[in-house]
Design a protein around this motif. Structure first.
Motif, PDB file in Angstrom:
ATOM      1  N   ASN A   1       0.853  -1.302  -0.158  1.00 52.19           N
ATOM      2  CA  ASN A   1      -0.086   0.228  -0.099  1.00 52.19           C
ATOM      3  C   ASN A   1       0.829   1.100  -0.044  1.00 52.19           C
ATOM      4  OD1 ASN A   1      -2.969  -0.813   1.762  1.00 52.19           O
ATOM      5  ND2 ASN A   1      -2.266  -1.601   0.064  1.00 52.19           N
ATOM      6  N   HIS A   2       0.339   2.355  -0.543  1.00 51.46           N
ATOM      7  CA  HIS A   2       0.926   3.767  -0.841  1.00 51.46           C
ATOM      8  C   HIS A   2       0.176   4.845  -1.029  1.00 51.46           C
ATOM      9  CE1 HIS A   2       0.351   1.694  -4.573  1.00 51.46           C
ATOM     10  NE2 HIS A   2       0.026   3.036  -5.077  1.00 51.46           N
ATOM     11  N   LEU A   3       0.726   5.848  -1.002  1.00 52.92           N
ATOM     12  CA  LEU A   3      -0.084   7.091  -1.148  1.00 52.92           C
ATOM     13  C   LEU A   3       1.154   8.121  -2.001  1.00 52.92           C
ATOM     14  CD1 LEU A   3      -2.259   9.493  -1.218  1.00 52.92           C
ATOM     15  CD2 LEU A   3      -1.678   9.988   1.102  1.00 52.92           C
ATOM     16  N   LEU A   4       1.012   8.342  -3.310  1.00 50.47           N
ATOM     17  CA  LEU A   4       1.849   9.124  -4.041  1.00 50.47           C
ATOM     18  C   LEU A   4       1.700  10.563  -3.929  1.00 50.47           C
ATOM     19  CD1 LEU A   4       1.473   7.027  -7.233  1.00 50.47           C
ATOM     20  CD2 LEU A   4       2.810   6.644  -5.417  1.00 50.47           C
ATOM     21  N   CYS A   5       2.746  11.124  -4.729  1.00 51.72           N
ATOM     22  CA  CYS A   5       2.814  12.637  -4.424  1.00 51.72           C
ATOM     23  C   CYS A   5       1.698  13.423  -4.611  1.00 51.72           C
ATOM     24  CB  CYS A   5       4.121  13.110  -5.350  1.00 51.72           C
ATOM     25  SG  CYS A   5       4.511  14.645  -5.406  1.00 51.72           S
ATOM     26  N   HIS A   6       1.490  14.439  -3.620  1.00 48.11           N
ATOM     27  CA  HIS A   6       0.352  15.403  -3.610  1.00 48.11           C
ATOM     28  C   HIS A   6       0.509  16.303  -2.746  1.00 48.11           C
ATOM     29  CE1 HIS A   6      -0.710  12.635  -0.159  1.00 48.11           C
ATOM     30  NE2 HIS A   6      -1.555  13.703   0.229  1.00 48.11           N
TER      31      HIS A   6
ATOM     32  N   ASP B   1      10.400  -1.457   7.027  1.00 49.65           N
ATOM     33  CA  ASP B   1       9.114  -1.685   7.042  1.00 49.65           C
ATOM     34  C   ASP B   1       8.423  -0.797   6.061  1.00 49.65           C
ATOM     35  OD1 ASP B   1       9.085  -3.899   8.705  1.00 49.65           O
ATOM     36  OD2 ASP B   1       8.887  -2.760  10.352  1.00 49.65           O
ATOM     37  N   GLY B   2       9.081   0.502   5.779  1.00 51.83           N
ATOM     38  CA  GLY B   2       8.338   1.355   4.915  1.00 51.83           C
ATOM     39  C   GLY B   2       7.400   2.236   5.478  1.00 51.83           C
ATOM     40  N   GLY B   3       6.472   2.873   4.535  1.00 50.56           N
ATOM     41  CA  GLY B   3       5.501   3.571   5.177  1.00 50.56           C
ATOM     42  C   GLY B   3       6.032   5.003   5.593  1.00 50.56           C
ATOM     43  N   ALA B   4       7.277   5.634   5.319  1.00 49.42           N
ATOM     44  CA  ALA B   4       7.612   6.740   5.872  1.00 49.42           C
ATOM     45  C   ALA B   4       6.996   7.902   5.182  1.00 49.42           C
ATOM     46  CB  ALA B   4       9.093   6.824   5.574  1.00 49.42           C
ATOM     47  N   LEU B   5       6.840   8.952   5.841  1.00 44.68           N
ATOM     48  CA  LEU B   5       6.317  10.056   5.237  1.00 44.68           C
ATOM     49  C   LEU B   5       7.430  10.838   4.544  1.00 44.68           C
ATOM     50  CD1 LEU B   5       4.134  12.256   5.020  1.00 44.68           C
ATOM     51  CD2 LEU B   5       4.995  13.405   7.021  1.00 44.68           C
ATOM     52  N   GLY B   6       7.360  10.747   3.234  1.00 46.61           N
ATOM     53  CA  GLY B   6       8.381  11.549   2.486  1.00 46.61           C
ATOM     54  C   GLY B   6       7.932  12.998   1.906  1.00 46.61           C
TER      55      GLY B   6
ATOM     56  N   SER C   1      13.433  14.662   2.480  1.00 49.47           N
ATOM     57  CA  SER C   1      13.250  14.348   3.820  1.00 49.47           C
ATOM     58  C   SER C   1      12.333  13.347   3.984  1.00 49.47           C
ATOM     59  CB  SER C   1      13.154  15.534   4.995  1.00 49.47           C
ATOM     60  OG  SER C   1      14.178  16.429   4.565  1.00 49.47           O
ATOM     61  N   ARG C   2      12.508  12.278   5.018  1.00 45.06           N
ATOM     62  CA  ARG C   2      11.906  11.393   5.497  1.00 45.06           C
ATOM     63  C   ARG C   2      11.509  11.090   6.835  1.00 45.06           C
ATOM     64  NH1 ARG C   2      13.877   6.844   5.047  1.00 45.06           N
ATOM     65  NH2 ARG C   2      12.148   5.377   4.323  1.00 45.06           N
TER      66      ARG C   2
ATOM     67  N   THR D   1      -0.434  23.158   5.499  1.00 47.54           N
ATOM     68  CA  THR D   1      -0.634  22.845   4.021  1.00 47.54           C
ATOM     69  C   THR D   1      -0.259  24.024   3.152  1.00 47.54           C
ATOM     70  OG1 THR D   1      -2.871  23.383   4.358  1.00 47.54           O
ATOM     71  CG2 THR D   1      -2.125  21.092   4.720  1.00 47.54           C
ATOM     72  N   GLY D   2      -0.021  23.855   1.881  1.00 51.71           N
ATOM     73  CA  GLY D   2       0.236  25.038   0.989  1.00 51.71           C
ATOM     74  C   GLY D   2       0.539  24.507  -0.291  1.00 51.71           C
ATOM     75  N   MET D   3       1.003  25.583  -1.387  1.00 53.87           N
ATOM     76  CA  MET D   3       1.144  25.282  -2.630  1.00 53.87           C
ATOM     77  C   MET D   3       2.491  24.089  -3.030  1.00 53.87           C
ATOM     78  SD  MET D   3       0.076  29.059  -4.067  1.00 53.87           S
ATOM     79  CE  MET D   3       0.914  29.834  -2.756  1.00 53.87           C
ATOM     80  N   VAL D   4       3.322  24.212  -1.857  1.00 55.53           N
ATOM     81  CA  VAL D   4       4.421  23.125  -2.182  1.00 55.53           C
ATOM     82  C   VAL D   4       4.767  22.333  -1.002  1.00 55.53           C
ATOM     83  CG1 VAL D   4       5.626  25.163  -3.629  1.00 55.53           C
ATOM     84  CG2 VAL D   4       5.770  24.957  -1.025  1.00 55.53           C
ATOM     85  N   SER D   5       3.368  22.040  -0.476  1.00 56.47           N
ATOM     86  CA  SER D   5       3.458  20.936   0.542  1.00 56.47           C
ATOM     87  C   SER D   5       3.375  19.552   0.078  1.00 56.47           C
ATOM     88  CB  SER D   5       2.499  21.143   1.703  1.00 56.47           C
ATOM     89  OG  SER D   5       1.269  21.045   1.229  1.00 56.47           O
ATOM     90  N   TYR D   6       4.310  19.139  -0.965  1.00 51.01           N
ATOM     91  CA  TYR D   6       4.037  17.910  -1.509  1.00 51.01           C
ATOM     92  C   TYR D   6       4.831  16.671  -0.672  1.00 51.01           C
ATOM     93  CZ  TYR D   6       2.743  20.101  -5.795  1.00 51.01           C
ATOM     94  OH  TYR D   6       1.954  20.829  -6.668  1.00 51.01           O
TER      95      TYR D   6
END
Length: 538
Positions: A180-185, A213-218, A233-234, A247-252
């Motif tokens: 499972n994952h959540l991509l760049c947004h 184990d993965g799942g880091a916030l990148g 950064s992770r 949150t903002g215009m570059v909080s990817y």
């Protein structure tokens, strides 16, 4: 993410409810502080975090745009408290040992008893509860009431220097299983007078969760156009910690793929947003201040090459194509299937010797000069240009862009084509495409030749069927309904007629896939009809 970006919206870290408007957020998130649950009515955070000493020091660092320390930290050994700020690419906070452990274990038990829904689209794959705004279970209600209460909202305001609205809170729980994952947004969503201000993630992972184990916030860096480039950064999930950022215009950001070794290990979290007044810092009249995506994100559409002549078609087709597909009777059968279904899959499409030569030519040296395509909130894959030589890749690429091949497609589909785009692509682990409002492909016939390399250890990996749990399939959707899914298959040409209401994406290729996806992807554009008038001839 901004509403005019991906069709599917996403959360700070996990939830797909980002498309909700403020009015619905009001309805969902308005909470009652009147009735506390006796067994957990004393819920609160580590008291050290509420001290003036901590809040003043943390706020000074968090609001310092010139913070030079890549990771600011302030600790209190007695209660295992630690406040951390990752300064690049945008300030992201993390508070360790934030809640009583016993409470979080009770919370997790209650969450495990709820109904969980699999969320799967181009952007993400995970499992989620329904909205927790009205859930009356003891620990869930206590957490909701506390997070939306004056003590915690005021605390978040003070340590971030950000004004927040009272009575507005998004809250849901997520479970990320293997793959499972959540991509760049980003999480920049605003309407009217309120906007998301702070995204938060409360981690409920196992206490032994590790980097493997993965799942880091990148966290993604951005280029001069404010497009995301790469993770710089992770932040590793850690039980009993909370992560947050403005949150903002570059909080990817991304939730990196979960790569646990055991299938019963899962990345649990509770996530949401705090809202606040929209200001000039987070709203703009020019589409959030982000420039339109350049035209180069879509492949160039060119007129089909008129050479060779139509009289030479049979000879030209026989050089490349499996002779079964050159029979008029077979072509009529294929056309009938295509007219009924708007799609067809042609297996063993190339002559065996041509396909073998093609696979050999597309080895690692071929991809040495390939370009990694982005930006990351739109796509990630390698694209190569055929060399100007007599290699089979170049010759086949030229043939696919010819009017002769267009006439073969006409015999198979009854459509008349005048132009086409072409890409030679390679999807490795972590590669994907996303649907984006500013990069909608022109309607046409998708013709994708799937190419499977041999196993690096010498076996023929292409001989086994593609497992859809690996990702890498092309998904076709209209609105929110999936119409068709095409998985990679050895020497197979898929033909799919895609109108303006149909969109497609290549699903994220996860770490479980034992091989890569390679293809020659083309979109053929029909000859404009005479009914289109002058516009059709332009």
């Amino acid at each position: 993410m901004p509403e005019n970006n991906n069709k599917q919206q996403a959360v700070p870290d996990d939830s797909p409810n980002s498309g909700d408007s403020v009015p619905s957020a009001e309805k969902r998130a308005r909470t009652s502080m009147a009735a506390s649950v006796p067994s957990v009515q004393t819920l609160g955070i580590n008291q050290w975090y509420l001290s003036d000493e901590f809040m003043d020091a943390f706020c000074k660092a968090f609001t310092n745009t010139g913070l030079e320390d890549p990771m600011f930290s302030i600790k209190q050994e007695q209660n295992d408290g630690e406040g951390i700020i990752v300064s690049s690419p945008f300030h992201t906070g993390k508070l360790r040992s934030i809640f009583p452990k016993k409470f979080l274990h009770g919370l997790k038990n209650e969450l495990s008893e709820l109904n969980w829904h699999e969320r799967l689209n181009d952007l993400y794959w995970f499992h989620q509860t329904d909205d927790l705004a009205l859930n009356g279970r003891q620990h869930i209600k206590a957490l909701r009431d506390y997070l939306s209460g004056e003590e915690f909202v005021g605390f978040m305001e003070r340590i971030t220097g950000t004004e927040l609205a009272r009575g507005y809170l998004d809250l849901a729980a997520q479970r990320y299983k293997k793959g499972n994952h959540l991509l760049c947004h980003d999480d920049d969503v605003h309407r009217g007078k309120l906007t998301r201000k702070i995204a938060y993630i409360i981690y409920l992972v196992d206490e032994g969760w590790s980097d493997s184990d993965g799942g880091a916030l990148g966290l993604f860096d951005s280029d001069k156009n404010r497009y995301p480039t790469e993770v710089v950064s992770r932040i590793l999930p850690e039980f009993n910690s909370i992560g947050f950022f403005l949150t903002g215009m570059v909080s990817y950001h991304t939730v990196e793929e979960v790569t646990v070794s055991k299938h019963d290990q899962e990345r649990w979290s509770v996530t949401g947003w705090f809202y606040g007044p929209a200001t000039s810092d987070n709203t703009s009249s020019d589409d959030n201040g982000i420039p339109p995506l350049p035209s180069s994100v879509l492949p160039q559409v060119l007129l089909l090459d008129e050479s060779p002549l139509a009289s030479e078609d049979q000879t030209e087709w026989a050089k490349w194509i499996n002779t079964d597909y050159l029979s008029q009777a077979i072509q009529c059968q294929i056309q009938a299937t295509f007219l009924e279904q708007s799609s067809v899959e042609l297996r063993d499409f190339l002559r065996p010797e041509v396909y073998t030569s093609l696979v050999s030519s597309l080895g690692e040296p071929f991809w040495d000069q390939a370009q990694l395509r982005g930006p990351a909130h739109l796509r990630r894959y390698l694209e190569a240009e055929p060399a100007s030589d007599c290699s089979v890749v170049n010759q086949l690429s030229t043939f696919f862009k010819s009017a002769s091949f267009g006439r073969l497609l006409a015999a198979l589909t009854s459509l008349d084509f005048v132009s086409a785009s072409q890409q030679i692509r390679k999807f490795k682990h972590g590669h994907y495409t996303l649907i984006h409002d500013q990069a909608i492909e022109p309607a046409g016939l998708d013709a994708v030749l799937s190419i499977q390399n041999e196993d690096p250890e010498g076996g023929d990996a292409s001989s086994s069927e593609w497992d859809e749990t690996w990702g890498g399939a092309i998904h076709y959707i209209a609105d929110k309904d999936e119409l068709l899914r095409v998985s990679p298959e050895k020497n197979s040409l898929s033909l799919v007629l895609r109108d303006e209401g149909t969109l497609r994406f290549v699903k994220y290729l996860n770490h479980m896939a034992p091989r890569e996806r390679q293809d020659i992807s083309m979109v053929f554009i029909e000859k404009p009809s005479s009914d289109d008038g002058e516009d059709a001839s332009e």
